[in-house]
Design a protein around this motif. Structure first.
Motif, PDB file in Angstrom:
ATOM      1  N   GLU A  57     -47.341  16.112 -41.558  1.00 16.79           N
ATOM      2  CA  GLU A  57     -47.341  15.325 -40.336  1.00 16.79           C
ATOM      3  C   GLU A  57     -45.026  15.091 -40.513  1.00 16.79           C
ATOM      4  O   GLU A  57     -44.695  15.600 -39.027  1.00 16.79           O
ATOM      5  N   ASP A  58     -44.392  15.817 -41.219  1.00 12.61           N
ATOM      6  CA  ASP A  58     -43.119  15.238 -40.769  1.00 12.61           C
ATOM      7  C   ASP A  58     -42.681  16.562 -40.206  1.00 12.61           C
ATOM      8  O   ASP A  58     -41.670  16.894 -39.411  1.00 12.61           O
ATOM      9  N   ASN A  59     -43.470  17.375 -40.607  1.00 18.58           N
ATOM     10  CA  ASN A  59     -42.944  19.032 -40.112  1.00 18.58           C
ATOM     11  C   ASN A  59     -43.747  19.539 -39.214  1.00 18.58           C
ATOM     12  O   ASN A  59     -42.592  20.029 -38.166  1.00 18.58           O
ATOM     13  N   THR A  60     -44.660  18.713 -38.653  1.00 20.63           N
ATOM     14  CA  THR A  60     -45.612  19.191 -37.667  1.00 20.63           C
ATOM     15  C   THR A  60     -45.465  17.994 -35.933  1.00 20.63           C
ATOM     16  O   THR A  60     -46.017  18.111 -34.764  1.00 20.63           O
ATOM     17  N   GLY A  61     -45.195  16.464 -37.117  1.00 25.30           N
ATOM     18  CA  GLY A  61     -45.115  15.384 -35.918  1.00 25.30           C
ATOM     19  C   GLY A  61     -47.137  15.334 -35.823  1.00 25.30           C
ATOM     20  O   GLY A  61     -46.925  13.926 -35.016  1.00 25.30           O
ATOM     21  N   THR A  62     -48.131  15.508 -36.387  1.00 27.65           N
ATOM     22  CA  THR A  62     -49.085  15.046 -36.247  1.00 27.65           C
ATOM     23  C   THR A  62     -49.310  14.486 -38.024  1.00 27.65           C
ATOM     24  O   THR A  62     -49.147  14.909 -38.406  1.00 27.65           O
ATOM     25  N   GLU A  63     -50.642  13.088 -36.832  1.00 33.59           N
ATOM     26  CA  GLU A  63     -50.116  12.068 -37.765  1.00 33.59           C
ATOM     27  C   GLU A  63     -50.803  12.833 -39.064  1.00 33.59           C
ATOM     28  O   GLU A  63     -51.949  13.379 -39.469  1.00 33.59           O
ATOM     29  N   LYS A  64     -50.824  12.366 -40.571  1.00 31.12           N
ATOM     30  CA  LYS A  64     -50.955  12.550 -41.432  1.00 31.12           C
ATOM     31  C   LYS A  64     -52.935  12.451 -41.554  1.00 31.12           C
ATOM     32  O   LYS A  64     -53.956  13.241 -42.210  1.00 31.12           O
ATOM     33  N   GLN A  65     -53.561  11.059 -41.028  1.00 32.84           N
ATOM     34  CA  GLN A  65     -54.944  11.177 -41.275  1.00 32.84           C
ATOM     35  C   GLN A  65     -55.608  12.068 -39.418  1.00 32.84           C
ATOM     36  O   GLN A  65     -55.946  12.566 -40.389  1.00 32.84           O
ATOM     37  N   ASP A  66     -54.374  12.344 -38.693  1.00 29.85           N
ATOM     38  CA  ASP A  66     -55.738  13.367 -38.321  1.00 29.85           C
ATOM     39  C   ASP A  66     -55.214  15.094 -39.104  1.00 29.85           C
ATOM     40  O   ASP A  66     -56.083  15.869 -39.232  1.00 29.85           O
ATOM     41  N   TRP A  67     -54.696  15.431 -39.635  1.00 32.41           N
ATOM     42  CA  TRP A  67     -54.379  16.534 -40.561  1.00 32.41           C
ATOM     43  C   TRP A  67     -55.306  16.041 -41.573  1.00 32.41           C
ATOM     44  O   TRP A  67     -56.837  17.225 -42.220  1.00 32.41           O
ATOM     45  N   HIS A  68     -55.566  15.358 -42.144  1.00 35.32           N
ATOM     46  CA  HIS A  68     -57.101  15.194 -43.301  1.00 35.32           C
ATOM     47  C   HIS A  68     -58.567  14.990 -42.453  1.00 35.32           C
ATOM     48  O   HIS A  68     -59.466  15.825 -42.354  1.00 35.32           O
ATOM     49  N   ASP A  69     -58.033  14.850 -41.504  1.00 36.34           N
ATOM     50  CA  ASP A  69     -59.757  14.997 -40.382  1.00 36.34           C
ATOM     51  C   ASP A  69     -59.461  16.311 -39.715  1.00 36.34           C
ATOM     52  O   ASP A  69     -61.087  16.704 -39.458  1.00 36.34           O
ATOM     53  N   ASP A 111     -54.177  27.494 -46.263  1.00 34.66           N
ATOM     54  CA  ASP A 111     -54.009  27.255 -44.572  1.00 34.66           C
ATOM     55  C   ASP A 111     -52.734  27.482 -43.759  1.00 34.66           C
ATOM     56  O   ASP A 111     -52.174  27.274 -43.785  1.00 34.66           O
ATOM     57  N   ALA A 112     -52.333  26.086 -44.505  1.00 37.97           N
ATOM     58  CA  ALA A 112     -50.878  25.760 -44.254  1.00 37.97           C
ATOM     59  C   ALA A 112     -49.664  26.464 -44.785  1.00 37.97           C
ATOM     60  O   ALA A 112     -49.257  26.461 -43.442  1.00 37.97           O
ATOM     61  N   ALA A 113     -50.091  26.918 -45.742  1.00 39.22           N
ATOM     62  CA  ALA A 113     -48.812  28.779 -45.356  1.00 39.22           C
ATOM     63  C   ALA A 113     -49.434  29.346 -44.245  1.00 39.22           C
ATOM     64  O   ALA A 113     -47.817  29.443 -43.737  1.00 39.22           O
ATOM     65  N   THR A 114     -50.609  29.668 -44.152  1.00 37.43           N
ATOM     66  CA  THR A 114     -50.728  31.467 -43.280  1.00 37.43           C
ATOM     67  C   THR A 114     -50.773  30.460 -41.871  1.00 37.43           C
ATOM     68  O   THR A 114     -49.667  31.022 -40.801  1.00 37.43           O
ATOM     69  N   GLU A 115     -51.301  29.181 -40.884  1.00 31.60           N
ATOM     70  CA  GLU A 115     -51.542  29.152 -39.882  1.00 31.60           C
ATOM     71  C   GLU A 115     -49.675  27.916 -40.282  1.00 31.60           C
ATOM     72  O   GLU A 115     -49.437  27.876 -38.440  1.00 31.60           O
ATOM     73  N   TRP A 116     -49.398  27.312 -40.884  1.00 30.51           N
ATOM     74  CA  TRP A 116     -48.391  26.736 -39.982  1.00 30.51           C
ATOM     75  C   TRP A 116     -47.329  26.630 -40.821  1.00 30.51           C
ATOM     76  O   TRP A 116     -45.832  25.858 -40.141  1.00 30.51           O
ATOM     77  N   GLY A 117     -46.646  27.395 -41.701  1.00 34.35           N
ATOM     78  CA  GLY A 117     -45.805  28.167 -42.250  1.00 34.35           C
ATOM     79  C   GLY A 117     -45.467  27.005 -43.499  1.00 34.35           C
ATOM     80  O   GLY A 117     -44.155  26.846 -43.111  1.00 34.35           O
ATOM     81  N   ILE A 118     -46.136  25.933 -43.490  1.00 31.13           N
ATOM     82  CA  ILE A 118     -45.866  25.217 -45.201  1.00 31.13           C
ATOM     83  C   ILE A 118     -45.468  25.276 -45.639  1.00 31.13           C
ATOM     84  O   ILE A 118     -47.044  25.215 -46.039  1.00 31.13           O
ATOM     85  N   THR A 119     -44.920  25.335 -46.760  1.00 33.82           N
ATOM     86  CA  THR A 119     -45.459  25.362 -48.536  1.00 33.82           C
ATOM     87  C   THR A 119     -45.603  23.773 -49.424  1.00 33.82           C
ATOM     88  O   THR A 119     -45.272  22.549 -48.883  1.00 33.82           O
ATOM     89  N   LEU A 120     -46.778  23.772 -49.631  1.00 32.54           N
ATOM     90  CA  LEU A 120     -46.973  22.712 -50.205  1.00 32.54           C
ATOM     91  C   LEU A 120     -47.176  23.039 -51.509  1.00 32.54           C
ATOM     92  O   LEU A 120     -48.718  23.610 -51.844  1.00 32.54           O
ATOM     93  N   PRO A 121     -46.652  22.758 -52.095  1.00 34.44           N
ATOM     94  CA  PRO A 121     -46.281  22.788 -53.918  1.00 34.44           C
ATOM     95  C   PRO A 121     -47.762  21.753 -54.688  1.00 34.44           C
ATOM     96  O   PRO A 121     -48.094  21.146 -54.709  1.00 34.44           O
ATOM     97  N   LEU A 122     -47.612  22.745 -56.230  1.00 31.93           N
ATOM     98  CA  LEU A 122     -48.629  22.230 -56.996  1.00 31.93           C
ATOM     99  C   LEU A 122     -47.537  21.885 -57.940  1.00 31.93           C
ATOM    100  O   LEU A 122     -46.689  21.966 -57.835  1.00 31.93           O
ATOM    101  N   PRO A 123     -48.088  21.095 -59.295  1.00 30.39           N
ATOM    102  CA  PRO A 123     -48.104  20.562 -60.466  1.00 30.39           C
ATOM    103  C   PRO A 123     -46.791  21.750 -61.153  1.00 30.39           C
ATOM    104  O   PRO A 123     -45.528  21.243 -61.647  1.00 30.39           O
ATOM    105  N   ALA A 124     -47.419  22.577 -60.371  1.00 24.71           N
ATOM    106  CA  ALA A 124     -46.714  24.254 -61.881  1.00 24.71           C
ATOM    107  C   ALA A 124     -45.628  24.404 -60.734  1.00 24.71           C
ATOM    108  O   ALA A 124     -44.626  25.661 -61.803  1.00 24.71           O
ATOM    109  N   ASP A 125     -44.950  23.952 -59.945  1.00 26.01           N
ATOM    110  CA  ASP A 125     -44.321  24.475 -59.489  1.00 26.01           C
ATOM    111  C   ASP A 125     -43.067  24.030 -59.147  1.00 26.01           C
ATOM    112  O   ASP A 125     -42.715  22.977 -59.877  1.00 26.01           O
ATOM    113  N   ARG A 126     -41.836  24.902 -58.844  1.00 25.02           N
ATOM    114  CA  ARG A 126     -40.326  25.054 -59.706  1.00 25.02           C
ATOM    115  C   ARG A 126     -40.010  22.957 -58.954  1.00 25.02           C
ATOM    116  O   ARG A 126     -39.494  22.226 -59.432  1.00 25.02           O
TER     117      ARG A 126
END
Length: 138
Positions: A57-69, A111-126
């Motif tokens: 949402e912060d990176n695109t302006g699209t609400e988080k609920q809309d991303w969920h849906d 999908d976030a990385a390839t389609e939107w260029g957004i990196t979403l981290p996992l617990p093992a990430d730096r």
């Protein structure tokens, strides 16, 4: 009927004796199938998913609920029969087990990385802890 069967250290135990369970059945032919028990998605999986959607949402302006849906429609769509009619039905994340939720989140992350260029981290990430601190209460 569903009953729990547990195997530990090579020994199988059941919550009720098998003979007793069989005594509950009416005469007839039955099929016994055994499947591994799964647990519902975890609170931490759910929390991380919503932090990811807030980040998007912060990176695109699209609400988080809309991303969920959007992602539920993209990755949890299935076909269902209602009488003689077939419809597409969108599932939600609340009914997923831990394995299914992990699969869903892996698809969202890719999908976030390839389609939107957004990196979403996992617990093992730096920078995961910094991400959590930033998005935990947003």
């Amino acid at each position: 009927m569903d009953y729990i069967l547990t195997k530990r250290d090579g020994k199988v135990t059941m919550e009720k004796p098998f003979d007793f369970l069989c005594s509950l059945l009416r005469d007839g032919v039955y099929v016994l199938s055994i499947k591994r028990k799964t647990e519902p998605r975890t609170v931490s999986q759910n929390a991380l998913m919503w932090m990811w959607f807030k980040c998007m949402e912060d990176n695109t302006g699209t609400e988080k609920q809309d991303w969920h849906d959007y992602y539920c429609a993209k990755f949890l769509m299935r076909e269902a029969n209602f009488g003689r009619k077939r419809f597409s039905v969108v599932g939600g994340t609340s009914t997923l087990n831990t394995v299914q939720m992990t699969d869903f989140m892996n698809k969202v992350q890719a999908d976030a990385a390839t389609e939107w260029g957004i990196t979403l981290p996992l617990p093992a990430d730096r920078y995961y802890q910094e991400f959590i601190q930033h998005y935990r209460y947003r």
